[in-house]
Design a protein around this motif. Structure first.
Motif, mmCIF file in Angstrom:
data_model
loop_
_atom_site.group_PDB
_atom_site.id
_atom_site.type_symbol
_atom_site.label_atom_id
_atom_site.label_comp_id
_atom_site.label_asym_id
_atom_site.label_seq_id
_atom_site.Cartn_x
_atom_site.Cartn_y
_atom_site.Cartn_z
ATOM 1 N N GLN A 201 13.405 -6.040 5.748
ATOM 2 C CA GLN A 201 12.075 -6.324 6.256
ATOM 3 C C GLN A 201 11.051 -6.517 5.145
ATOM 4 O O GLN A 201 10.105 -7.286 5.300
ATOM 5 C CB GLN A 201 11.608 -5.167 7.153
ATOM 6 C CG GLN A 201 12.460 -4.984 8.399
ATOM 7 C CD GLN A 201 12.043 -3.756 9.185
ATOM 8 O OE1 GLN A 201 11.189 -2.995 8.728
ATOM 9 N NE2 GLN A 201 12.631 -3.557 10.333
ATOM 10 N N LEU A 202 11.224 -5.824 4.027
ATOM 11 C CA LEU A 202 10.137 -5.717 3.069
ATOM 12 C C LEU A 202 10.445 -6.208 1.660
ATOM 13 O O LEU A 202 9.558 -6.307 0.829
ATOM 14 C CB LEU A 202 9.696 -4.240 2.964
ATOM 15 C CG LEU A 202 9.180 -3.626 4.269
ATOM 16 C CD1 LEU A 202 9.068 -2.125 4.113
ATOM 17 C CD2 LEU A 202 7.833 -4.211 4.632
ATOM 18 N N THR B 127 8.962 -4.525 -2.419
ATOM 19 C CA THR B 127 8.325 -5.234 -1.316
ATOM 20 C C THR B 127 7.286 -6.214 -1.845
ATOM 21 O O THR B 127 6.721 -6.000 -2.920
ATOM 22 C CB THR B 127 7.651 -4.240 -0.342
ATOM 23 O OG1 THR B 127 7.013 -4.963 0.711
ATOM 24 C CG2 THR B 127 6.597 -3.408 -1.051
ATOM 25 N N LYS C 250 4.674 -6.772 0.074
ATOM 26 C CA LYS C 250 3.452 -6.301 0.715
ATOM 27 C C LYS C 250 2.582 -5.598 -0.330
ATOM 28 O O LYS C 250 3.069 -5.034 -1.299
ATOM 29 C CB LYS C 250 3.765 -5.332 1.852
ATOM 30 C CG LYS C 250 4.779 -5.848 2.876
ATOM 31 C CD LYS C 250 4.287 -7.065 3.613
ATOM 32 C CE LYS C 250 5.271 -7.479 4.706
ATOM 33 N NZ LYS C 250 4.867 -8.722 5.393
ATOM 34 N N ILE D 188 -0.076 -0.764 3.147
ATOM 35 C CA ILE D 188 0.585 -0.457 4.412
ATOM 36 C C ILE D 188 -0.080 -1.168 5.589
ATOM 37 O O ILE D 188 0.559 -1.392 6.613
ATOM 38 C CB ILE D 188 0.646 1.066 4.671
ATOM 39 C CG1 ILE D 188 -0.726 1.715 4.509
ATOM 40 C CG2 ILE D 188 1.685 1.722 3.802
ATOM 41 C CD1 ILE D 188 -0.740 3.182 4.882
ATOM 42 N N ASP E 190 -0.642 -4.164 5.706
ATOM 43 C CA ASP E 190 0.055 -5.433 5.831
ATOM 44 C C ASP E 190 1.273 -5.334 6.749
ATOM 45 O O ASP E 190 1.826 -6.355 7.172
ATOM 46 C CB ASP E 190 0.519 -5.935 4.462
ATOM 47 C CG ASP E 190 -0.646 -6.233 3.529
ATOM 48 O OD1 ASP E 190 -1.759 -6.466 4.038
ATOM 49 O OD2 ASP E 190 -0.440 -6.218 2.299
ATOM 50 N N LEU E 191 1.713 -4.099 7.046
ATOM 51 C CA LEU E 191 2.879 -3.907 7.904
ATOM 52 C C LEU E 191 2.537 -4.043 9.381
ATOM 53 O O LEU E 191 3.425 -4.277 10.205
ATOM 54 C CB LEU E 191 3.495 -2.521 7.664
ATOM 55 C CG LEU E 191 3.944 -2.201 6.239
ATOM 56 C CD1 LEU E 191 4.428 -0.760 6.151
ATOM 57 C CD2 LEU E 191 5.044 -3.164 5.796
ATOM 58 N N VAL F 111 3.856 0.571 13.492
ATOM 59 C CA VAL F 111 4.671 0.764 12.289
ATOM 60 C C VAL F 111 5.425 2.076 12.368
ATOM 61 O O VAL F 111 6.642 2.140 12.134
ATOM 62 C CB VAL F 111 3.784 0.726 11.026
ATOM 63 C CG1 VAL F 111 4.587 1.153 9.798
ATOM 64 C CG2 VAL F 111 3.209 -0.665 10.827
ATOM 65 N N TYR G 272 7.601 -0.001 -1.717
ATOM 66 C CA TYR G 272 7.359 0.695 -0.451
ATOM 67 C C TYR G 272 7.918 2.107 -0.627
ATOM 68 O O TYR G 272 9.123 2.313 -0.727
ATOM 69 C CB TYR G 272 8.087 -0.045 0.662
ATOM 70 C CG TYR G 272 7.966 0.559 2.043
ATOM 71 C CD1 TYR G 272 8.723 1.670 2.411
ATOM 72 C CD2 TYR G 272 7.146 -0.027 3.002
ATOM 73 C CE1 TYR G 272 8.642 2.202 3.680
ATOM 74 C CE2 TYR G 272 7.062 0.496 4.273
ATOM 75 C CZ TYR G 272 7.811 1.615 4.612
ATOM 76 O OH TYR G 272 7.727 2.130 5.880
#
Length: 232
Positions: free
Chosen positions: A17-18, A129, A131, A134, A136-137, A143, A201
């Motif tokens: 995911q990241l 990540t 990103k 957080i 941005d999640l 989340v 992350y």
């Protein structure tokens, strides 16, 4: 016997995911704790003899690192009966109970556990990540619910989220939440704190057997709330 009900697939799930495309694994680092300097590298595979050799060599590096810490980076605020663990290379720090000992937890960068109760422990991991924060999640509730129910919990476990909060320290945002994972024969309760910084992350989890949670909850909450991301 594993010391956590956290499924081993969680890292790969978050990685998908990241992770930054075509990124490489983040290297392990030298770290130390105060007031007793403990410097070591963490590998996923090693034997006891090689680990002891590494620690012997890195003890000197840890002492050197102490002399290079900026003057304003002081540990005077560490609560009584806790110690600070600081990893300047990987960019994070947290408190842990001073009577806990460090141990190697598969897939994690650092970990400490109670001397007698192995399920009472804290561990820190991170993955690359793209990103930047957080936020941005997505929304905090979504989340955290996704993490606990679909990443932390195994298919056979029932996940319950008790509380979640956001805090900002030195311009960096953190989510901290309390949750319980219940299996037919076992339950574990924990705090988790997540944050993003340095292209990583970060996840810190500190928990205990559900039967002991009421007695140690406030003690472990200090650990969860102490987590900080350091600029590197």
């Amino acid at each position: 016997m594993a010391v956590s009900s956290l499924p081993l697939s969680w890292a790969s799930t978050l990685h998908n995911q990241l992770t930054v495309p075509n990124s490489t694994a983040v290297p392990r680092s030298t770290a130390f704790s105060q007031p007793n300097i403990i410097a070591y590298s963490r590998d996923t595979t090693f034997n006891e003899e090689s680990c002891l050799k590494k620690r012997s060599i890195l003890l000197g590096l840890g002492a050197l690192a102490t002399s290079l810490i900026p003057a304003n980076f002081v540990f005077a605020d560490v609560p009584e009966n806790y110690q600070s663990f600081i990893d300047l290379s990987d960019g994070y720090s947290y408190y842990y109970p001073s009577d806990w000992r460090d141990f190697d937890f598969r897939g994690h960068d650092s970990a400490f556990k109670d001397r007698y109760l192995q399920l009472q422990n804290v561990r820190l991991s991170f993955i690359p990540t793209d990103k930047r924060d957080i936020h941005d999640l997505g929304p905090m509730e979504e989340v955290i619910s996704n993490l606990v129910r679909h990443v932390y919990a195994a298919p056979s476990q029932r996940a319950t989220i008790f509380d979640m909060k956001e805090r900002t320290v030195d311009g960096k945002n953190y989510y901290t939440f309390e949750y319980e994972l219940t299996s037919p024969n076992f339950s574990r309760t924990a705090f988790a704190t997540i944050a993003i910084g340095n292209g990583r992350y970060y996840t810190l989890i500190v928990g205990a057997n559900e039967r002991r949670w009421r007695r140690v909850r406030e003690k472990l909450k200090v650990v969860a709330d102490s987590f900080r991301v350091l600029d590197i």
